[in-house]
Design a protein around this motif. Structure first.
Motif, PDB file in Angstrom:
ATOM      1  N   THR A 165       0.833  -1.205   0.000  1.00 43.71           N
ATOM      2  CA  THR A 165       0.000   0.000   0.000  1.00 43.71           C
ATOM      3  C   THR A 165       0.865   1.250   0.000  1.00 43.71           C
ATOM      4  OG1 THR A 165      -1.744  -1.165   1.199  1.00 43.71           O
ATOM      5  CG2 THR A 165      -1.832   1.233   1.206  1.00 43.71           C
ATOM      6  N   THR A 166       1.928   1.247   0.791  1.00 50.33           N
ATOM      7  CA  THR A 166       2.827   2.402   0.847  1.00 50.33           C
ATOM      8  C   THR A 166       3.437   2.680  -0.518  1.00 50.33           C
ATOM      9  OG1 THR A 166       3.349   1.937   3.160  1.00 50.33           O
ATOM     10  CG2 THR A 166       4.869   3.375   1.964  1.00 50.33           C
ATOM     11  N   LEU A 167       3.908   1.649  -1.189  1.00 50.06           N
ATOM     12  CA  LEU A 167       4.517   1.831  -2.513  1.00 50.06           C
ATOM     13  C   LEU A 167       3.490   2.350  -3.516  1.00 50.06           C
ATOM     14  CD1 LEU A 167       6.766  -1.355  -2.712  1.00 50.06           C
ATOM     15  CD2 LEU A 167       7.483   1.008  -2.291  1.00 50.06           C
ATOM     16  N   ARG A 168       2.236   1.924  -3.347  1.00 45.54           N
ATOM     17  CA  ARG A 168       1.183   2.362  -4.279  1.00 45.54           C
ATOM     18  C   ARG A 168       0.898   3.852  -4.154  1.00 45.54           C
ATOM     19  NH1 ARG A 168      -4.135   2.865  -3.416  1.00 45.54           N
ATOM     20  NH2 ARG A 168      -4.129   1.571  -1.537  1.00 45.54           N
ATOM     21  N   ILE A 169       0.978   4.387  -2.933  1.00 40.01           N
ATOM     22  CA  ILE A 169       0.591   5.793  -2.731  1.00 40.01           C
ATOM     23  C   ILE A 169       1.782   6.728  -2.542  1.00 40.01           C
ATOM     24  CG2 ILE A 169      -1.562   5.026  -1.666  1.00 40.01           C
ATOM     25  CD1 ILE A 169      -0.427   5.907   1.029  1.00 40.01           C
ATOM     26  N   ILE A 170       3.019   6.212  -2.610  1.00 45.80           N
ATOM     27  CA  ILE A 170       4.175   7.021  -2.235  1.00 45.80           C
ATOM     28  C   ILE A 170       4.325   8.272  -3.106  1.00 45.80           C
ATOM     29  CG2 ILE A 170       5.862   5.790  -3.687  1.00 45.80           C
ATOM     30  CD1 ILE A 170       7.803   6.052  -1.260  1.00 45.80           C
ATOM     31  N   ARG A 171       3.930   8.189  -4.378  1.00 40.89           N
ATOM     32  CA  ARG A 171       4.034   9.353  -5.255  1.00 40.89           C
ATOM     33  C   ARG A 171       3.011  10.431  -4.896  1.00 40.89           C
ATOM     34  NH1 ARG A 171       7.251   8.656  -9.692  1.00 40.89           N
ATOM     35  NH2 ARG A 171       7.957   6.514 -10.089  1.00 40.89           N
ATOM     36  N   GLU A 172       1.986  10.072  -4.154  1.00 38.29           N
ATOM     37  CA  GLU A 172       0.942  11.033  -3.784  1.00 38.29           C
ATOM     38  C   GLU A 172       1.222  11.719  -2.445  1.00 38.29           C
ATOM     39  OE1 GLU A 172      -2.720   8.881  -3.739  1.00 38.29           O
ATOM     40  OE2 GLU A 172      -2.207   7.738  -5.543  1.00 38.29           O
ATOM     41  N   ILE A 173       2.295  11.337  -1.770  1.00 40.03           N
ATOM     42  CA  ILE A 173       2.563  11.860  -0.424  1.00 40.03           C
ATOM     43  C   ILE A 173       2.939  13.338  -0.493  1.00 40.03           C
ATOM     44  CG2 ILE A 173       4.088  11.702   1.582  1.00 40.03           C
ATOM     45  CD1 ILE A 173       4.308   8.705   1.026  1.00 40.03           C
ATOM     46  N   ARG A 174       2.245  14.140   0.284  1.00 46.44           N
ATOM     47  CA  ARG A 174       2.520  15.566   0.374  1.00 46.44           C
ATOM     48  C   ARG A 174       2.372  16.027   1.826  1.00 46.44           C
ATOM     49  NH1 ARG A 174       3.895  14.309  -3.860  1.00 46.44           N
ATOM     50  NH2 ARG A 174       3.553  15.265  -5.910  1.00 46.44           N
ATOM     51  N   SER A 175       3.150  17.027   2.197  1.00 44.34           N
ATOM     52  CA  SER A 175       3.024  17.600   3.534  1.00 44.34           C
ATOM     53  C   SER A 175       1.838  18.557   3.583  1.00 44.34           C
ATOM     54  CB  SER A 175       4.299  18.349   3.916  1.00 44.34           C
ATOM     55  OG  SER A 175       5.391  17.465   4.049  1.00 44.34           O
ATOM     56  N   VAL A 176       1.178  18.607   4.744  1.00 40.58           N
ATOM     57  CA  VAL A 176       0.068  19.531   4.973  1.00 40.58           C
ATOM     58  C   VAL A 176       0.342  20.282   6.270  1.00 40.58           C
ATOM     59  CG1 VAL A 176      -1.580  18.052   3.764  1.00 40.58           C
ATOM     60  CG2 VAL A 176      -1.284  17.804   6.232  1.00 40.58           C
ATOM     61  N   PRO A 177      -0.287  21.469   6.467  1.00 35.43           N
ATOM     62  CA  PRO A 177      -0.028  22.249   7.686  1.00 35.43           C
ATOM     63  C   PRO A 177      -0.649  21.601   8.929  1.00 35.43           C
ATOM     64  CG  PRO A 177      -0.938  23.626   5.922  1.00 35.43           C
ATOM     65  CD  PRO A 177      -1.136  22.201   5.514  1.00 35.43           C
ATOM     66  N   PHE A 178       0.130  21.526   9.992  1.00 31.99           N
ATOM     67  CA  PHE A 178      -0.333  21.033  11.286  1.00 31.99           C
ATOM     68  C   PHE A 178      -0.053  22.077  12.354  1.00 31.99           C
ATOM     69  CE2 PHE A 178       0.050  16.910   9.218  1.00 31.99           C
ATOM     70  CZ  PHE A 178      -0.958  16.149   9.805  1.00 31.99           C
ATOM     71  N   VAL A 180       0.481  21.842  16.455  1.00 34.92           N
ATOM     72  CA  VAL A 180       0.672  20.862  17.516  1.00 34.92           C
ATOM     73  C   VAL A 180       1.016  21.580  18.814  1.00 34.92           C
ATOM     74  CG1 VAL A 180       2.034  18.892  18.307  1.00 34.92           C
ATOM     75  CG2 VAL A 180       1.465  19.105  15.893  1.00 34.92           C
ATOM     76  N   THR A 181       0.392  21.160  19.894  1.00 35.37           N
ATOM     77  CA  THR A 181       0.704  21.687  21.216  1.00 35.37           C
ATOM     78  C   THR A 181       1.290  20.558  22.059  1.00 35.37           C
ATOM     79  OG1 THR A 181      -1.117  23.268  21.072  1.00 35.37           O
ATOM     80  CG2 THR A 181      -0.186  22.866  23.258  1.00 35.37           C
ATOM     81  N   VAL A 182       2.515  20.752  22.536  1.00 37.47           N
ATOM     82  CA  VAL A 182       3.207  19.759  23.355  1.00 37.47           C
ATOM     83  C   VAL A 182       3.388  20.339  24.751  1.00 37.47           C
ATOM     84  CG1 VAL A 182       5.255  18.313  23.609  1.00 37.47           C
ATOM     85  CG2 VAL A 182       4.415  18.888  21.316  1.00 37.47           C
ATOM     86  N   ASP A 183       2.631  19.822  25.723  1.00 40.04           N
ATOM     87  CA  ASP A 183       2.679  20.317  27.107  1.00 40.04           C
ATOM     88  C   ASP A 183       2.550  21.845  27.166  1.00 40.04           C
ATOM     89  OD1 ASP A 183       2.875  17.770  28.058  1.00 40.04           O
ATOM     90  OD2 ASP A 183       5.008  17.863  28.532  1.00 40.04           O
ATOM     91  N   GLY A 184       1.578  22.368  26.389  1.00 42.63           N
ATOM     92  CA  GLY A 184       1.292  23.791  26.426  1.00 42.63           C
ATOM     93  C   GLY A 184       2.109  24.639  25.476  1.00 42.63           C
ATOM     94  N   VAL A 185       3.141  24.084  24.840  1.00 39.21           N
ATOM     95  CA  VAL A 185       3.986  24.829  23.897  1.00 39.21           C
ATOM     96  C   VAL A 185       3.487  24.569  22.486  1.00 39.21           C
ATOM     97  CG1 VAL A 185       6.320  25.189  23.028  1.00 39.21           C
ATOM     98  CG2 VAL A 185       5.962  24.638  25.443  1.00 39.21           C
ATOM     99  N   GLU A 186       3.166  25.639  21.761  1.00 38.28           N
ATOM    100  CA  GLU A 186       2.578  25.499  20.431  1.00 38.28           C
ATOM    101  C   GLU A 186       3.635  25.503  19.336  1.00 38.28           C
ATOM    102  OE1 GLU A 186      -0.402  28.484  19.920  1.00 38.28           O
ATOM    103  OE2 GLU A 186      -1.690  27.695  21.520  1.00 38.28           O
ATOM    104  N   HIS A 187       3.400  24.669  18.317  1.00 38.37           N
ATOM    105  CA  HIS A 187       4.284  24.568  17.159  1.00 38.37           C
ATOM    106  C   HIS A 187       3.434  24.526  15.895  1.00 38.37           C
ATOM    107  CE1 HIS A 187       7.626  23.339  19.856  1.00 38.37           C
ATOM    108  NE2 HIS A 187       6.691  22.628  20.464  1.00 38.37           N
ATOM    109  N   ARG A 188       3.980  25.033  14.799  1.00 36.04           N
ATOM    110  CA  ARG A 188       3.355  24.938  13.479  1.00 36.04           C
ATOM    111  C   ARG A 188       4.392  24.383  12.512  1.00 36.04           C
ATOM    112  NH1 ARG A 188      -1.314  28.116  12.252  1.00 36.04           N
ATOM    113  NH2 ARG A 188      -0.591  28.149  10.105  1.00 36.04           N
ATOM    114  N   PHE A 189       3.962  23.445  11.690  1.00 37.09           N
ATOM    115  CA  PHE A 189       4.883  22.891  10.709  1.00 37.09           C
ATOM    116  C   PHE A 189       4.092  22.160   9.635  1.00 37.09           C
ATOM    117  CE2 PHE A 189       4.321  19.916  14.152  1.00 37.09           C
ATOM    118  CZ  PHE A 189       4.013  18.727  13.508  1.00 37.09           C
ATOM    119  N   ASP A 190       4.752  21.875   8.529  1.00 42.11           N
ATOM    120  CA  ASP A 190       4.178  21.061   7.467  1.00 42.11           C
ATOM    121  C   ASP A 190       4.694  19.636   7.626  1.00 42.11           C
ATOM    122  OD1 ASP A 190       2.922  23.264   6.496  1.00 42.11           O
ATOM    123  OD2 ASP A 190       4.352  23.615   4.876  1.00 42.11           O
ATOM    124  N   ALA A 191       3.815  18.660   7.477  1.00 42.05           N
ATOM    125  CA  ALA A 191       4.225  17.267   7.628  1.00 42.05           C
ATOM    126  C   ALA A 191       3.355  16.363   6.770  1.00 42.05           C
ATOM    127  CB  ALA A 191       4.134  16.835   9.084  1.00 42.05           C
TER     128      ALA A 191
END
Length: 304
Positions: A165-178, A180-191
């Protein structure tokens, strides 16, 4: 005398009547009493484990995959009933992380000689109730792989079904904006994918998520994968395979963060979520560690 409930999932890839009998013989041979029960549908493993707790069972042993195991484990949180792991599914990720034998009969032999050992779990509140995960939950491409890999494929090909399944969709993989809050500390990133890990390996012992990830440290570990092309996907996997430590917040393909509570939101389109390889709805979600949530039968002195 130790009393055990043995829960078997007839739909798990390697579950057979003969193997169940051999497991029961090992348990009886150790001087334990055992009651064998079979799941018949969704939620049965949890109900049968609850029955075991009500009956005062010392151990609830589960012969099945990670999904069946975690259903039963949810009923054991905060109780004195220990969990016995008897691998019988596709991934058997928790058993692999704990270095238990892949052969369920040999795993039963380890179980009856083992001692109850505390293990952390991750907790997630979903619309249908409280869920727990022992290895990892995640959002993005890993969840998509889990959802798009059919039971028939898993039964026929085992772990290679996920690879296909991974090999079938690997060409479609793209990062999207997330966000994330880790113990009250906020982060923004594409993943393209993020995982909240309680254990350190996603394909034991081959693919490790990073150094120091332990199911007995009272913490969860966030692992972030960035990829926007076939080449980027390959590089992210390569960084993971060679255990490259990223720095959270920098322009890296693999990054890490650690905390007791991790909240995940997507900016824009929601992403699928998985928990220990089972479909878990969509973003957003919050994962919280529950230190020493359950006890697992492990060899004395092995830890978790």
């Amino acid at each position: 005398m130790t009393h055990a409930i043995l829960i078997a999932n007839p739909n798990a890839a390697r579950t057979e009547a003969l193997t169940v009998r051999r497991i029961a013989d090992v348990i009886k041979g150790a001087g334990w009493t055992v009651e064998v029960l079979a799941t018949g549908g969704p939620g049965d493993a949890r109900r049968l484990a609850e029955y075991g707790v009500e009956r005062g069972a010392d151990v609830v042993a589960v012969f099945g995959g990670d999904g069946t195991t975690m259903q039963a484990a949810a009923a054991l949180v905060g109780t004195n009933t220990a969990l016995g792991l008897l691998p019988g599914g596709t991934g058997n990720l928790l058993a692999g992380n704990l270095r238990l034998p892949t052969n369920p009969v040999k795993a039963a032999e380890v179980m009856v000689r083992g001692v109850p050992t505390p293990l952390d779990l991750g907790r997630m509140d979903r619309p249908d109730g409280v869920h727990y995960f022992a290895v990892a939950c995640g959002a993005g491409v890993d969840a998509r792989v889990m959802v798009e890999t059919s039971s028939a494929m898993k039964h026929k090909w085992g772990m290679m079904a996920y690879v296909a399944t991974t090999l079938r969709i690997i060409r479609e993989i793209r990062s999207v904006p997330f966000e994330v809050t880790v113990d009250g500390v906020e982060h923004r990133f594409d993943a393209a994918m993020l995982m909240v890990a309680n254990c350190g390996e996603v394909i034991p012992p081959i693919i490790k998520l990073g150094a120091g990830i332990s199911p007995s440290d009272g913490l969860l570990d966030l692992v972030v994968f960035q990829a926007d092309s076939l080449g980027g996907s390959v590089r992210a996997v390569w960084d993971l395979l060679r255990d490259a430590e990223g720095t959270f917040g920098e322009d890296v393909f693999v990054g890490y963060a650690r905390g007791r509570e991790i909240s995940v939101r997507t900016v824009g389109e929601v992403q699928p979520v998985q928990m220990d390889g089972e479909a878990g709805g969509e973003t957003p979600f919050t994962a919280t560690v529950v230190p020493g949530a359950i006890r697992v039968m492990l060899p004395a002195g092995s830890g978790a």
